[in-house]
Design a protein around this motif. Structure first.
Motif, mmCIF file in Angstrom:
data_model
loop_
_atom_site.group_PDB
_atom_site.id
_atom_site.type_symbol
_atom_site.label_atom_id
_atom_site.label_comp_id
_atom_site.label_asym_id
_atom_site.label_seq_id
_atom_site.Cartn_x
_atom_site.Cartn_y
_atom_site.Cartn_z
ATOM 1 N N LEU A 7 0.561 -0.859 -0.352
ATOM 2 C CA LEU A 7 0.082 -0.230 0.217
ATOM 3 C C LEU A 7 0.833 1.067 -0.181
ATOM 4 C CD1 LEU A 7 -2.532 -1.238 2.941
ATOM 5 C CD2 LEU A 7 -2.414 -0.951 0.727
ATOM 6 N N LEU A 8 0.323 2.394 -0.470
ATOM 7 C CA LEU A 8 1.316 3.517 -1.146
ATOM 8 C C LEU A 8 0.173 4.841 -0.071
ATOM 9 C CD1 LEU A 8 3.268 5.440 -1.689
ATOM 10 C CD2 LEU A 8 2.238 5.850 -3.399
ATOM 11 N N THR A 9 0.864 5.422 1.208
ATOM 12 C CA THR A 9 -0.295 6.626 1.507
ATOM 13 C C THR A 9 0.901 7.568 2.202
ATOM 14 O OG1 THR A 9 -1.619 6.728 3.816
ATOM 15 C CG2 THR A 9 0.711 4.704 3.962
ATOM 16 N N TYR A 10 0.128 8.349 2.944
ATOM 17 C CA TYR A 10 0.470 9.948 3.215
ATOM 18 C C TYR A 10 0.398 10.219 4.692
ATOM 19 C CZ TYR A 10 -3.785 11.831 3.135
ATOM 20 O OH TYR A 10 -4.944 12.162 3.129
ATOM 21 N N LEU A 11 1.601 10.872 5.124
ATOM 22 C CA LEU A 11 1.358 11.177 6.708
ATOM 23 C C LEU A 11 0.679 12.484 6.830
ATOM 24 C CD1 LEU A 11 5.129 10.101 8.017
ATOM 25 C CD2 LEU A 11 2.846 9.193 7.841
ATOM 26 N N THR A 12 0.376 12.699 7.768
ATOM 27 C CA THR A 12 -0.647 14.250 7.421
ATOM 28 C C THR A 12 0.084 15.059 9.173
ATOM 29 O OG1 THR A 12 -2.314 13.693 9.241
ATOM 30 C CG2 THR A 12 -3.012 13.653 7.173
ATOM 31 N N SER A 72 6.411 -2.075 9.979
ATOM 32 C CA SER A 72 7.626 -1.101 8.686
ATOM 33 C C SER A 72 7.082 -0.952 7.776
ATOM 34 C CB SER A 72 8.811 -2.261 9.084
ATOM 35 O OG SER A 72 8.368 -3.400 8.057
ATOM 36 N N GLY A 73 7.613 -0.021 6.945
ATOM 37 C CA GLY A 73 7.166 0.480 5.915
ATOM 38 C C GLY A 73 8.538 1.455 5.329
ATOM 39 N N ARG A 74 8.748 2.450 4.348
ATOM 40 C CA ARG A 74 9.479 2.645 3.550
ATOM 41 C C ARG A 74 9.452 3.847 3.505
ATOM 42 N NH1 ARG A 74 14.418 1.058 4.425
ATOM 43 N NH2 ARG A 74 14.867 -0.566 4.392
ATOM 44 N N ILE A 75 10.081 5.346 3.479
ATOM 45 C CA ILE A 75 9.537 6.649 2.775
ATOM 46 C C ILE A 75 9.391 6.236 0.797
ATOM 47 C CG2 ILE A 75 10.585 9.045 2.073
ATOM 48 C CD1 ILE A 75 11.224 9.178 5.192
ATOM 49 N N ALA A 76 8.280 6.623 -0.281
ATOM 50 C CA ALA A 76 8.707 6.175 -1.051
ATOM 51 C C ALA A 76 8.780 7.832 -1.937
ATOM 52 C CB ALA A 76 7.120 6.106 -1.354
ATOM 53 N N ALA A 77 8.472 8.127 -1.366
ATOM 54 C CA ALA A 77 8.297 9.492 -2.109
ATOM 55 C C ALA A 77 8.382 10.417 -0.738
ATOM 56 C CB ALA A 77 6.906 9.998 -2.584
ATOM 57 N N LEU A 78 8.738 12.579 -1.149
ATOM 58 C CA LEU A 78 8.622 13.480 -0.779
ATOM 59 C C LEU A 78 8.133 14.615 -1.597
ATOM 60 C CD1 LEU A 78 12.073 13.337 1.606
ATOM 61 C CD2 LEU A 78 9.981 13.208 2.264
ATOM 62 N N ILE A 79 6.840 15.468 -0.931
ATOM 63 C CA ILE A 79 6.005 15.866 -2.080
ATOM 64 C C ILE A 79 6.086 17.196 -1.187
ATOM 65 C CG2 ILE A 79 4.150 16.284 -3.539
ATOM 66 C CD1 ILE A 79 5.338 13.282 -4.081
ATOM 67 N N PRO A 80 6.865 18.221 -1.903
ATOM 68 C CA PRO A 80 7.066 19.390 -1.205
ATOM 69 C C PRO A 80 5.769 20.216 -1.832
ATOM 70 C CG PRO A 80 8.501 19.315 -3.799
ATOM 71 C CD PRO A 80 7.442 17.747 -3.867
ATOM 72 N N ARG A 81 5.643 20.801 -0.709
ATOM 73 C CA ARG A 81 4.413 21.569 -0.718
ATOM 74 C C ARG A 81 4.417 23.501 -1.241
ATOM 75 N NH1 ARG A 81 2.983 20.000 5.198
ATOM 76 N NH2 ARG A 81 1.942 17.904 4.665
ATOM 77 N N ARG A 89 5.284 16.803 2.364
ATOM 78 C CA ARG A 89 4.167 15.687 2.357
ATOM 79 C C ARG A 89 5.140 14.886 1.795
ATOM 80 N NH1 ARG A 89 -2.138 15.247 -0.226
ATOM 81 N NH2 ARG A 89 -1.813 15.812 2.784
ATOM 82 N N ILE A 90 4.903 13.598 2.836
ATOM 83 C CA ILE A 90 5.903 12.608 3.050
ATOM 84 C C ILE A 90 4.766 11.152 2.315
ATOM 85 C CG2 ILE A 90 6.874 11.082 4.347
ATOM 86 C CD1 ILE A 90 7.591 12.893 6.548
ATOM 87 N N HIS A 91 5.163 10.567 1.720
ATOM 88 C CA HIS A 91 4.224 9.401 1.003
ATOM 89 C C HIS A 91 5.253 7.467 1.491
ATOM 90 C CE1 HIS A 91 1.671 10.944 -2.103
ATOM 91 N NE2 HIS A 91 2.434 11.786 -1.005
ATOM 92 N N ILE A 92 4.518 7.043 1.965
ATOM 93 C CA ILE A 92 4.651 5.911 2.643
ATOM 94 C C ILE A 92 4.463 4.646 2.237
ATOM 95 C CG2 ILE A 92 4.847 4.491 5.033
ATOM 96 C CD1 ILE A 92 6.703 6.964 5.211
ATOM 97 N N GLN A 93 5.061 3.425 2.302
ATOM 98 C CA GLN A 93 4.990 2.645 1.157
ATOM 99 C C GLN A 93 5.067 1.150 2.478
ATOM 100 O OE1 GLN A 93 4.967 1.566 -2.104
ATOM 101 N NE2 GLN A 93 4.313 -0.087 -1.674
ATOM 102 N N VAL A 94 4.424 0.314 2.824
ATOM 103 C CA VAL A 94 4.216 -0.387 3.846
ATOM 104 C C VAL A 94 3.631 -1.731 3.080
ATOM 105 C CG1 VAL A 94 3.643 1.386 5.503
ATOM 106 C CG2 VAL A 94 1.383 0.504 4.334
#
Length: 97
Positions: A7-12, A72-81, A89-94
């Protein structure tokens, strides 16, 4: 053979002050808190990076075995604002299941 679901999700929210800048590929620990009402992400150094939004939290807690309190997961992407400071925004692959 058990099924594995990626799954790919993101952090608030934003990482707190003094948190090292996260990088793509960094490992994260996702901790289930408050009886499943919250999932927060922490860096390998134990620094809080943010939390999963409610819809993603509900999906992940429904896929995990009973009694499991972290995964556990890994940071998949960092999306600048645009026009905002901070990590973006930090995207996480789990993987669940």
């Amino acid at each position: 053979m058990p099924h594995r679901l990626d799954l790919l999700t993101y952090l608030t929210g934003e990482p707190g002050p003094g948190v090292a800048s996260p990088r793509v590929g960094d490992p994260v620990e996702l901790r289930i808190l408050q009886g499943g009402r919250m999932i927060e992400a922490y860096s390998a150094a134990g620094q809080r990076l943010g939390r999963l939004p409610p819809a993603e939290r509900d999906v992940l807690t429904g896929l995990l075995p009973a009694g499991r309190l972290s995964f556990s997961g890994r940071i998949a992407a960092l999306i600048p604002r645009l026009r905002q400071e901070g990590a973006g925004r930090i995207h996480i692959q789990v993987s669940a299941g």
